[in-house]
Scaffold this active site. Structure first.
Site, PDB file in Angstrom:
ATOM      1  N   PHE A 242       0.830  -1.235   0.037  1.00  0.00           N
ATOM      2  CA  PHE A 242      -0.008  -0.092   0.146  1.00  0.00           C
ATOM      3  C   PHE A 242       0.934   1.428   0.065  1.00  0.00           C
ATOM      4  CE2 PHE A 242       0.798   0.231   4.579  1.00  0.00           C
ATOM      5  CZ  PHE A 242       0.573   1.583   4.874  1.00  0.00           C
ATOM      6  N   LYS A 243       1.901   1.032   0.342  1.00  0.00           N
ATOM      7  CA  LYS A 243       3.033   2.160   0.453  1.00  0.00           C
ATOM      8  C   LYS A 243       3.230   2.927  -0.914  1.00  0.00           C
ATOM      9  CE  LYS A 243       3.731   1.501   4.943  1.00  0.00           C
ATOM     10  NZ  LYS A 243       5.003   1.271   5.558  1.00  0.00           N
ATOM     11  N   ASP A 244       2.986   2.187  -1.909  1.00  0.00           N
ATOM     12  CA  ASP A 244       3.034   2.748  -3.342  1.00  0.00           C
ATOM     13  C   ASP A 244       2.398   3.589  -3.434  1.00  0.00           C
ATOM     14  OD1 ASP A 244       5.296   1.019  -4.381  1.00  0.00           O
ATOM     15  OD2 ASP A 244       3.810  -0.557  -4.554  1.00  0.00           O
TER      16      ASP A 244
ATOM     17  N   GLN B 128       3.815   6.965  -2.144  1.00  0.00           N
ATOM     18  CA  GLN B 128       4.998   7.208  -2.535  1.00  0.00           C
ATOM     19  C   GLN B 128       4.968   7.751  -3.874  1.00  0.00           C
ATOM     20  OE1 GLN B 128       6.428   7.417  -0.102  1.00  0.00           O
ATOM     21  NE2 GLN B 128       7.252   5.521   0.744  1.00  0.00           N
TER      22      GLN B 128
END
Length: 462
Positions: A74-76, A79
């Site tokens: 989910f960090k994508d 970011q």
């Protein structure tokens, strides 16, 4: 804070359009440009198909697959968008930025993927040796790009965070090298993450008359902070369940007001192995109606004593929205097995923590019974083959060509050692000095290249 953003949205909007509308009042960038930036950020999600984040019905709950981006986590989401914003702003100014970030597993790969090859941004990333999955490590140390610098530390994520705090408190260094962070310390990333809560609500309750619950696996509270922000922006969110692993600082804070640091424990959900949950400060701010004096007093006491009890009125406000629980490794593996056997659906160990909470924790089941509930899945199981094997899932659930190609690439990283003598602060100070030295050396190298290029250009005109 603009609270009526949800009223400007409709169910037919893509995640890129929702995120652009969300960002506009905070950035001042025109919506058309923001749509373009967000569309570029999400272009590789879900293999280029719409919706960018699949929302699937499994049993009587929804699964929001936020791990559909290039590094399968989910960090994508935050970011990629923040990188696009940085490129846009820096490009218009002719400037460069230095990103310094530490990771518990997923932030690092996503941040590196978002900015590698970008001439306007360079990144210095720390990760803890032996405390991330094999795939998470490969996603960082196989990147061969001149603007990417990876450090493997002999420590844990809380030590990394405290070392970077030493760096960030050097105001002159931060100014001179234009340093910023791209993990959830960065407000823009939390803001972007609130977009998928808004988008999911539009799909599940488009007329806003029905309230929606979210179950969120959380370590540093950044994901859940996005949910709280979405609620403040008008999303029809009823309850947000924060499900933690054995590193339960978020659970203890929400359940009893016990905001205190415990021992950082290694689990099969490594991206959540955090005790220094820095986004809890944002929880305090938003739930105290922006009472800066109260927040400062709490955080000052926490930094001094490493333990503080929240005042009852503030805790009552927090509990109006939040519910929490802690899930151990055995229960995590149980949820992975149960969901796969019942539905043929493979969960990574972080996502399984949230699903276990909804399926087995009585207080969570009761709180979510009356409204549709969305489980926020945070990563693809391919990133956590070790845990999938422990759960007895077939190896095929971890098949992904993006993972296979990593195993053939050479490794690039620098070690930050534990000197083994002296105090913990001494070690963190040493790490901070090493990162600052590396940034300064890179600046000197860049200045040498610029000087050489300028000299060559001047001579060619003679």
């Amino acid at each position: 804070m603009p609270t009526a953003i949800f009223d400007q949205l409709h169910a037919g909007m893509s995640l890129a359009h929702v995120t652009a509308r969300l960002l506009h009042p905070f950035t001042g960038i025109e919506v058309v440009k923001l749509v373009s930036l967000c569309a570029a950020a999400f272009s590789s999600f879900n293999n280029g198909h719409e919706p960018s984040l699949p929302l699937v019905r499994v049993g009587d709950r929804y699964f929001l697959e936020t791990g559909a981006g290039p590094t399968l986590a989910f960090k994508d989401i935050g970011q990629q968008v923040v990188a696009q914003l940085l490129n846009h702003v820096l490009g218009s100014r002719g400037e460069r930025a230095t990103i310094i970030v530490e990771t518990s597993g997923d932030t690092g790969p996503a941040a590196i993927e978002a900015v590698r090859g970008c001439s306007a941004v360079r990144i210095f990333c720390l990760y803890p040796m032996g405390r991330v999955s094999h795939v998470q490590e490969l996603q960082m140390i196989t990147v061969d790009s001149p603007n990417v610098h990876v450090y493997r530390t002999e420590g844990d994520t809380d030590e990394q965070a405290e070392a970077l705090k030493v760096v960030f408190t050097d105001a002159e260094f931060m100014r001179r090298h234009k340093v910023c962070s791209i993990n959830s310390i960065n407000w823009a990333r939390v803001l972007v993450q609130s977009g998928y809560y808004l988008w999911a609500c539009l799909q599940v309750a488009p007329d806003a008359r029905m309230r929606v619950n979210f179950v969120v696996p959380t370590g540093a509270f950044g994901n859940a902070a996005g949910g709280l922000l979405a609620k403040r922006l008008g999303a029809p969110i009823e309850r947000i369940v924060c499900a933690t692993n054995a590193n339960d600082i978020v659970h203890r804070t929400i359940q009893t007001g016990d905001l205190s640091f415990g021992t950082n424990r290694q689990t099969i959900s490594p991206a959540m192995d955090i005790q220094f949950a820095y986004n809890l400060e944002r929880l305090l701010y938003l739930c105290s109606a922006g009472d800066r004096s109260l927040d400062k007093a709490i955080m000052t006491e926490l930094e001094s004593t490493r333990a503080v009890q929240l005042p009852r009125p503030l805790l009552d406000t927090i509990q109006q929205t939040f519910l929490s629980c802690a899930v151990d490794d055995a229960q995590t593996l149980q949820a992975m097995r149960e969901v796969y056997r019942a539905h043929g659906y493979a969960l990574d160990p972080h996502s399984a923590i949230g699903v276990y909470a909804l399926d087995h924790v009585h207080a969570v089941k009761e709180a979510c019974r009356a409204n549709p509930t969305v489980c926020v899945l945070t990563a693809h199981p391919a990133k956590f083959g070790e845990a999938c094997a422990q759960a007895g899932l077939p190896p095929s659930v971890c098949d992904d060509p993006r993972v296979d190609v990593l195993k053939t690439k050479p490794h690039h990283f620098t070690c930050l050692r534990d000197p083994g003598a002296g105090s913990r602060p001494d070690k963190l100070q040493a790490w901070a000095r090493e990162i600052k030295r590396a940034v300064e050396d890179q600046d000197k190298l860049a200045q040498t290249f610029v000087l050489a290029a300028t000299t060559r250009h001047s001579r060619s005109k003679m």
